[in-house]
Structure formats: C-alpha cells, structure tokens
Design an enzyme around this catalytic site. Structure first.
Site, PDB file in Angstrom:
ATOM      1  N   HIS A   1       0.848  -0.987   0.207  1.00 38.98           N
ATOM      2  CA  HIS A   1       0.076  -0.048   0.066  1.00 38.98           C
ATOM      3  C   HIS A   1       0.856   1.391  -0.001  1.00 38.98           C
ATOM      4  O   HIS A   1       0.312   2.319  -0.209  1.00 38.98           O
ATOM      5  CB  HIS A   1      -1.160  -0.026   1.165  1.00 38.98           C
ATOM      6  CG  HIS A   1      -0.324   0.266   2.407  1.00 38.98           C
ATOM      7  ND1 HIS A   1      -0.098  -0.760   3.296  1.00 38.98           N
ATOM      8  CD2 HIS A   1      -0.151   1.574   3.325  1.00 38.98           C
ATOM      9  CE1 HIS A   1       0.517  -0.236   4.494  1.00 38.98           C
ATOM     10  NE2 HIS A   1       0.311   0.909   4.439  1.00 38.98           N
TER      11      HIS A   1
ATOM     12  N   ASP B   1      -0.844  -7.497   1.174  1.00 38.34           N
ATOM     13  CA  ASP B   1      -0.164  -5.979   1.065  1.00 38.34           C
ATOM     14  C   ASP B   1       1.197  -6.170   1.330  1.00 38.34           C
ATOM     15  O   ASP B   1       2.091  -6.229   2.143  1.00 38.34           O
ATOM     16  CB  ASP B   1      -0.783  -5.369   2.620  1.00 38.34           C
ATOM     17  CG  ASP B   1      -0.300  -3.848   2.450  1.00 38.34           C
ATOM     18  OD1 ASP B   1       0.261  -3.459   1.668  1.00 38.34           O
ATOM     19  OD2 ASP B   1      -0.347  -3.375   3.778  1.00 38.34           O
TER      20      ASP B   1
ATOM     21  N   SER C   1       4.531   1.693   8.238  1.00 35.21           N
ATOM     22  CA  SER C   1       3.844   0.873   7.171  1.00 35.21           C
ATOM     23  C   SER C   1       5.230   0.395   6.420  1.00 35.21           C
ATOM     24  O   SER C   1       6.018   1.215   6.054  1.00 35.21           O
ATOM     25  CB  SER C   1       2.946   1.437   6.561  1.00 35.21           C
ATOM     26  OG  SER C   1       1.703   1.543   7.098  1.00 35.21           O
TER      27      SER C   1
END
Length: 200
Positions: free
Chosen positions: A8, A53, A148
């Site tokens: 992402h 992801d 992330s």
C-alpha cells in the site's frame, strides 16, 4: 537484491532505499542510498480488504554487507510463530498517536499474538486473515502511522528472519489495547517472492 515492503505504500513516485541509516537528517558513515530499479506490487493487492499487502523493491545495484548493513532472512514457508514469541518492530513512524515523526530509527519489542487470540471478537476479529501476523496489543507499545512497510524481525537459532511487514493498526490510535499491530505474514508469500525474484 529484492526488499519486501508493504504494497500500500506504492505509487508513481521515484524511490530510493537507505541502508545503514539510524537518523534520517544526519550524515552517517557507512550509510548507503540506492535507487530502486523496479517495484513489484502483489497482483491481488486489495486496499479495501487490506489483503496481499506486499511488494518487492529491486535495487539498481548490489549492496555489500557491513557493520551497519546486514540481511535478515525469509522464514520457512508457512512458518507460524507461537504466542508471545519475541519479535522487534523498527521504523521512523509517529512516536505516538498524532505525534511527531521520528528522525531516529525506533525499535520496540512486540511479542507475537497468535492467530486464535488476534481473531477474537474483542481483538481484531475477522479483519485479521491467515496471511497476517499480529504483534503487541498491550496498549503500551505498537507500530504507528509511518511505520508501514517496515519489518517485524524475529531471531531464532539460524539468525534473524523477517516474519512480518507492517500493514495496519487501529483507527482508535496507536497503542490501543487488544489492537496489536497487524503485519503481512511473510511466510505466507514465500512462493510469490521466489517467483518474482526468478522473473526479475
């Protein structure tokens, strides 16, 4: 050399990978900046369901190991870690909910939360799938916005392995009890990683 990251975080931007860095604003001896030749995002990445992801970054040049640059291995295919297995999250994300981004690389012990616990209704429930791994959830230490794509590194007799890639946390805020940081479980993607490395 291919580095796993979260799917992402991908877009049409130009990327470079910093290796051997601790502080993002200071010049550091032994740190290296390398261009990214290619980004390979999982074909079935779904931003609504937050599944698959994962992406790989192919670096434009080979990087030598050094005192500050060492690889972490892939875990065995489908490897699952036991409840409370000690792992470490690292990243330059926010220091707390809505707090500042850190200039210094942060590291925290995040014990694994097994799938049975993490999928309980008062934890993450059905949001967490078998291709994910949870760690933390004590309400004190967690990943936060900006972490992330970073690793969940765990040590065993063979050395350090990347068992997770930071995917998401709670919308209620970082460090929310019973809402551990959720990672893409790398061992669920060994065959995909191998296939993409062989093709690229």
């Amino acid at each position: 050399m291919l580095d796993p990251t979260a799917g992402h975080g991908s877009s049409s931007r130009t990327y470079r990978v910093l290796l051997g860095k601790q502080n993002l604003v200071e010049e550091e001896a032994g740190s290296v900046a390398v261009a990214v030749e290619k980004m390979i995002v999982h074909e079935k990445w779904n931003s609504f369901l937050i599944v698959n992801d994962i992406a790989l970054l192919k670096l434009a040049e080979h990087v030598e190991n050094s005192d500050t640059i060492q690889p972490a291995c892939l875990p065995d295919p489908d490897a699952l870690l036991a409840q409370d297995y000690p792992c470490y999250i690292t990243g330059w994300g926010r220091l707390w909910t809505n707090g500042p981004i850190s200039d210094n690389l942060q590291q925290a012990l995040l014990p694994v939360v097994d799938h049975e616990t993490c999928t309980k209704r008062d934890w993450w429930g059905s949001t967490v799938r078998a291709t994910m791994v949870c760690a933390g959830g004590d309400g004190v230490v967690s990943g936060c916005n900006g972490d992330s794509g970073g690793p969940l590194n765990c040590q065993n007799a063979k050395g350090w392995e990347v068992h997770g890639i930071v995917s998401f946390g709670s919308g209620l805020g970082c460090n929310t009890a019973k809402k551990p940081t959720v990672f893409t479980r790398v061992s669920a993607y060994n065959s995909w990683i191998t296939e993409k490395m062989n093709q690229n």
